[in-house]
Design an enzyme around this catalytic site. Structure first.
Site, PDB file in Angstrom:
ATOM      1  N   ASN A  10     -22.176   8.436 -67.828  1.00 47.96           N
ATOM      2  CA  ASN A  10     -23.180   8.269 -66.769  1.00 47.96           C
ATOM      3  C   ASN A  10     -23.281   9.603 -66.030  1.00 47.96           C
ATOM      4  O   ASN A  10     -22.404   9.942 -65.243  1.00 47.96           O
ATOM      5  CB  ASN A  10     -22.730   7.143 -65.829  1.00 47.96           C
ATOM      6  N   LYS A  12     -25.303  10.408 -63.801  1.00 49.06           N
ATOM      7  CA  LYS A  12     -25.796  10.231 -62.421  1.00 49.06           C
ATOM      8  C   LYS A  12     -26.924  11.236 -62.131  1.00 49.06           C
ATOM      9  O   LYS A  12     -27.697  11.555 -63.031  1.00 49.06           O
ATOM     10  CB  LYS A  12     -24.646  10.362 -61.428  1.00 49.06           C
ATOM     11  N   HIS A  96     -25.075  -0.527 -61.130  1.00 50.63           N
ATOM     12  CA  HIS A  96     -23.999   0.421 -60.792  1.00 50.63           C
ATOM     13  C   HIS A  96     -23.679   0.307 -59.296  1.00 50.63           C
ATOM     14  O   HIS A  96     -24.578   0.081 -58.485  1.00 50.63           O
ATOM     15  CB  HIS A  96     -24.432   1.849 -61.138  1.00 50.63           C
ATOM     16  N   GLU A  98     -23.203   2.415 -57.084  1.00 52.05           N
ATOM     17  CA  GLU A  98     -23.978   3.308 -56.204  1.00 52.05           C
ATOM     18  C   GLU A  98     -25.363   2.715 -55.947  1.00 52.05           C
ATOM     19  O   GLU A  98     -25.916   2.880 -54.853  1.00 52.05           O
ATOM     20  CB  GLU A  98     -24.055   4.712 -56.834  1.00 52.05           C
ATOM     21  N   GLU A 168     -15.927  -1.654 -62.937  1.00 53.66           N
ATOM     22  CA  GLU A 168     -15.736  -0.394 -62.226  1.00 53.66           C
ATOM     23  C   GLU A 168     -15.311  -0.684 -60.789  1.00 53.66           C
ATOM     24  O   GLU A 168     -16.179  -0.902 -59.919  1.00 53.66           O
ATOM     25  CB  GLU A 168     -17.035   0.402 -62.211  1.00 53.66           C
ATOM     26  N   GLY A 174     -15.227   8.087 -58.842  1.00 55.84           N
ATOM     27  CA  GLY A 174     -15.388   9.411 -58.251  1.00 55.84           C
ATOM     28  C   GLY A 174     -14.276   9.803 -57.292  1.00 55.84           C
ATOM     29  O   GLY A 174     -14.401  10.785 -56.563  1.00 55.84           O
ATOM     30  N   SER A 215     -12.924   7.071 -62.643  1.00 52.61           N
ATOM     31  CA  SER A 215     -12.027   8.225 -62.776  1.00 52.61           C
ATOM     32  C   SER A 215     -11.316   8.285 -64.126  1.00 52.61           C
ATOM     33  O   SER A 215     -10.152   8.685 -64.214  1.00 52.61           O
ATOM     34  CB  SER A 215     -11.013   8.250 -61.623  1.00 52.61           C
TER      35      SER A 215
HETATM   36  C1  PEP Z   1     -19.276   5.916 -62.726  1.00 55.06           C
HETATM   37  O1  PEP Z   1     -19.974   6.366 -61.850  1.00 55.06           O
HETATM   38  O2  PEP Z   1     -19.706   5.014 -63.462  1.00 55.06           O
HETATM   39  C2  PEP Z   1     -17.924   6.443 -62.859  1.00 55.06           C
HETATM   40  C3  PEP Z   1     -17.060   5.734 -63.526  1.00 55.06           C
HETATM   41  O3  PEP Z   1     -17.662   7.643 -62.234  1.00 55.06           O
HETATM   42  P1  PEP Z   1     -16.312   8.507 -62.335  1.00 55.06           P
HETATM   43  O4  PEP Z   1     -15.893   8.512 -63.795  1.00 55.06           O
HETATM   44  O5  PEP Z   1     -16.694   9.858 -61.858  1.00 55.06           O
HETATM   45  O6  PEP Z   1     -15.300   7.838 -61.493  1.00 55.06           O
END
Ligand code: PEP
Length: 257
Positions: A10, A12, A96, A98, A168, A174, A215
């Site tokens: 992703n 973003k 997601h 966000e 997630e 993040g 992460s």
């Molecule tokens: C995401 O935004 O789906 C995600 C898992 O981000 P990150 O790997 O940066 O934590």
């Protein structure tokens, strides 16, 4: 049940179309060699046509968008419909955290989008996960179960096995503080799959892939892929670095042996 691992990046709101082309030029050859894993890149909308031309999805690297509207067309300024996504992509990320936190998405809008995505034959990657507060209050199972039951309401069981779930935890996205493999596996196996089974029956639930996201890096990926109920990863920041993303995908392949 044999579920093919899936690793999705992703991106973003990162990378211009020119930068996206550059990253794809580094990713495409090594990713194509990893044949036992489904690989998906989800760049911003503006890069999708260029990436579609470069990737030629028949070579085994899928393309996905990060959001869409549930309506098929009309006066929805700034939005993109499922059939527009489908012209270039096979996958769509929905719900997601966000989008839930900053753009008002709810289980109800996720459900509408999910139904539209399935109608247009996209493979939805539906994100669920609890916030830090909810995690600390011991509400993970309740929150995730509700997201699944409401987000997946009135979905035809026959279509269910095409859906991909991404667990997630918001506190892991993040932050550099990934969940442990065991913690994520317990949510996948004891909360998400049972909820899917209630909705779609045990056989269909067993076919649905459940990814972990939050992460994931080249250093911790194997810990997740070793788990019985973790079928791949949704990767954010590490997907912006070619070496990291390839290493994560290789770790998924290695977990199959
Ligand atoms: C995401 O935004 O789906 C995600 C898992 O981000 P990150 O790997 O940066 O934590």
């Amino acid at each position: 049940m044999n579920r093919k691992p899936l690793v999705a990046g992703n991106w973003k709101m990162n990378k211009t179309a020119a930068e996206a082309r550059e990253l794809v030029s580094k990713l495409s050859a090594p990713l194509r060699e990893i044949t036992d894993v489904e690989k998906v890149l989800c760049p911003p909308f503006m890069s999708i046509p260029a990436m579609h031309a470069l990737l030629d999805t028949s070579h085994g690297i899928g393309l996905g968008a990060q959001n869409m509207h549930w309506e098929e067309k009309g006066a929805f300024t700034g939005e993109i419909a499922a059939n527009m996504v489908k012209e270039f992509c096979n996958y769509i990320i929905l719900g997601h955290s966000e989008r839930r936190a900053y753009f008002g998405e709810s289980d109800e809008t996720v459900n509408r989008k999910l139904r539209a995505a399935l109608k247009f034959d996209l493979i939805p990657i539906v994100c669920v996960g609890e916030t830090l507060d909810q995690y600390e209050s011991g509400l993970t199972a309740e929150v995730v179960r509700r997201q699944i039951k409401q987000g997946f309401a009135e979905i035809d069981s026959a279509a269910a096995s095409r859906i991909v779930v991404a667990y997630e935890p918001v506190w892991a996205i993040g932050t550099g503080k990934a969940s442990s493999g065991e913690n994520a596996n317990a949510v996948h196996g004891k909360v998400i799959r049972p909820a899917l089974s209630e909705l779609f029956g045990e056989n269909n639930a067993q076919a649905i892939r459940i990814l972990y996201g939050g992460s994931v890096t080249a250093s911790n990926a194997s810990e997740f892929f070793a788990m019985s109920d973790i079928d791949g990863a949704l990767v954010g920041s590490a997907s912006l670095k070619a070496d990291e993303f390839v290493a994560i995908t290789k770790a998924a392949q290695a977990s199959m042996r």
